[in-house]
Design a protein around this motif. Structure first.
Motif, PDB file in Angstrom:
ATOM      1  N   SER A 265       3.249   2.751  -7.817  1.00  0.00           N
ATOM      2  CA  SER A 265       4.651   2.549  -8.213  1.00  0.00           C
ATOM      3  C   SER A 265       5.074   1.117  -7.904  1.00  0.00           C
ATOM      4  N   SER A 266       4.607   0.561  -6.773  1.00  0.00           N
ATOM      5  CA  SER A 266       4.941  -0.843  -6.457  1.00  0.00           C
ATOM      6  C   SER A 266       4.316  -1.778  -7.490  1.00  0.00           C
TER       7      SER A 266
ATOM      8  N   ASN B 257       0.837  -1.209   0.000  1.00  0.00           N
ATOM      9  CA  ASN B 257       0.000   0.000   0.000  1.00  0.00           C
ATOM     10  C   ASN B 257       0.864   1.249   0.000  1.00  0.00           C
ATOM     11  N   ASP B 258       0.278   2.351  -0.440  1.00  0.00           N
ATOM     12  CA  ASP B 258       0.972   3.638  -0.350  1.00  0.00           C
ATOM     13  C   ASP B 258       0.664   4.275   1.005  1.00  0.00           C
ATOM     14  N   GLU B 259       1.042   5.519   1.168  1.00  0.00           N
ATOM     15  CA  GLU B 259       0.875   6.159   2.487  1.00  0.00           C
ATOM     16  C   GLU B 259      -0.590   6.368   2.861  1.00  0.00           C
ATOM     17  N   TYR B 260      -1.511   6.260   1.887  1.00  0.00           N
ATOM     18  CA  TYR B 260      -2.943   6.411   2.200  1.00  0.00           C
ATOM     19  C   TYR B 260      -3.608   5.070   2.527  1.00  0.00           C
ATOM     20  N   GLY B 261      -2.865   3.967   2.383  1.00  0.00           N
ATOM     21  CA  GLY B 261      -3.442   2.658   2.668  1.00  0.00           C
ATOM     22  C   GLY B 261      -4.108   2.035   1.460  1.00  0.00           C
ATOM     23  N   GLN B 262      -3.865   2.592   0.282  1.00  0.00           N
ATOM     24  CA  GLN B 262      -4.414   1.991  -0.934  1.00  0.00           C
ATOM     25  C   GLN B 262      -3.265   1.468  -1.794  1.00  0.00           C
TER      26      GLN B 262
END
Ligand code: PLP
Length: 394
Positions: free
Chosen positions: A140-141, A131-136
């Motif tokens: 990019s990963s 997940n990204d910093e927002y949890g979604q």
């Protein structure tokens, strides 16, 4: 958006404060009338004869679903629930040893268990997209993971059963397409909730259910399979509806997406699903989504000020599924308290068993889930908050 009309169409709102729309929403009269009308017809004429008389309406169900998600009717199969619809697509994919399935931490156990089964039976590999910093889902990963040419499928829910983010599905679809990887979308909590356009998303397959945000009957769902994929995807199960005998030794599979259906079906419920889609389209999905966001935001802001409550939603775009925990009570106790005689507030619980990866990552065993629909009101939300405050006081 005429909220009063929405509520007049929904007799249930006179009996309960229904915040379990992610479980099964309250059906509007327009849906119930179509279903009871067909049952009356079956009573008078016989089941097969009634279906024959409703042939045009039954065909229109596919047109309506097509309009809802911007697909052609030939790309739609009507199947008894989202799980079976999803299964028909997933198990039909020619996945083999070493093929990689990419999914989100928010994946539903009903889909994750089939991944594990194919891991056991066919040697596929399952990878969770960080997940990204927002949890979604981190785009990019995902892009990085898609560089591995063993990746055969991206498969995840638009909105998880335990709330959380509305995933950036158009961006995910674009990345999957660019990598030439199939994209299977679980839109079970999304149809009727947010605008869904399969052309814009670029998903190859999408499964959905009738009873949740679409406000249709239970025991109904549908599958979308993109036309160009449909013919090359041989359904894992066949019968005499999805295929036809040509000679005693040969059969031919239907060309359209109905190759994923089976013959016997709850005709009244199928017509009810069509009526629910028509009703949602009449209201307008975009205005309903705006209203749902507005009401969910109101509920979250009130919960944030309620003693003992901890909000548990993440994501940069949050859905109408609002989740929280209570410091002094279990989720089941809160659900029971709210459902009590004087209150009749329907919420539900969501546990680690339904979305294990996400819940374990966040250190949660269970959450209380209050899922908002467009027909819910500020008054109903205030009553819910008041009941929670009373619960906290003990
Ligand atoms: C995200 C998600 N996917 C799939 C399903 C399964 O849908 P159905 O019960 O119609 O098979 C659910 C049901 O809660 C869900 O929340």
């Amino acid at each position: 958006m005429n909220i009063e009309q929405l509520r007049t169409d929904t007799p249930g709102v006179e009996h309960v404060i229904h915040l379990n729309n992610a479980g099964a929403a309250l059906m509007p009269n327009q849906v119930v009338n179509v279903m009871t009308g067909h049952l009356q017809l079956e009573t008078r004429l016989g089941g097969y004869e009634a279906a024959g008389q409703s042939a045009v309406e039954l065909d229109n169900v596919y047109n309506s679903i097509g309009r809802l998600i911007n697909a052609s009717p030939g790309e739609i199969a009507v199947i008894e629930n989202a799980t079976r619809a999803w299964d028909m697509a997933f198990y039909s994919l020619p996945l083999g040893p070493g093929d990689v399935v990419l999914t989100s931490s928010t994946e539903y156990a009903g889909n994750y268990i089939p991944y594990l089964q194919l891991k056991k039976l066919r040697g596929i590999d399952i990878r969770i997209i960080p997940n990204d910093e927002y949890g979604q889902v981190s785009l990019s990963s995902l892009q990085e993971m898609l560089r591995d040419d063993r990746v055969a499928l991206v498969s995840l829910p638009v909105i998880a059963t335990n709330g959380g983010p509305v995933q950036p599905i158009e961006e995910i679809g674009a990345l999957a397409r660019a990598a030439g990887v199939l994209f299977l979308l679980d839109a079970c909590q999304a149809v009727g909730h947010i605008p869904i356009d399969v052309q814009k998303i670029g998903c190859h397959m999408l499964a959905a259910t009738s009873r949740k945000y679409l406000r249709g009957p239970r025991g109904m769902g549908f599958l979308y399979v993109e036309k160009s994929l449909c013919r090359s995807l041989e359904p894992v199960f066949l019968d005499l509806h999805s295929a036809s005998l040509q000679t005693p030794d040969t059969f031919e599979i239907r060309a359209d997406a109905r190759r994923f259906e089976n013959w016997e079906c709850n005709i009244a419920a199928k017509l009810g699903l069509g009526a629910a889609v028509d009703y949602a389209l009449e209201q307008g999905i975009e205005p309903m989504w705006q209203r749902i966001q507005q009401m969910a935001h109101y509920l979250r802001s009130k919960l944030a000020d309620t003693p003992g409550i901890i909000l548990q939603d993440n994501g940069s775009t949050k859905s109408g599924i609002v989740t929280f925990t209570h410091q002094g009570s279990s989720a089941a106790q809160a659900q029971q308290w709210l459902a009590g005689q004087d209150k009749r507030i329907n919420v539900t619980t969501s546990t680690v068993r339904s979305t294990m990866i996400d819940m374990q990552q966040r250190g949660l065993e269970e959450v209380i889930r209050a899922s908002i629909h467009a027909y819910n009101t500020v008054t109903e939300i205030d009553a819910t908050i008041e009941a929670l405050v009373r619960m906290s006081r003990g």
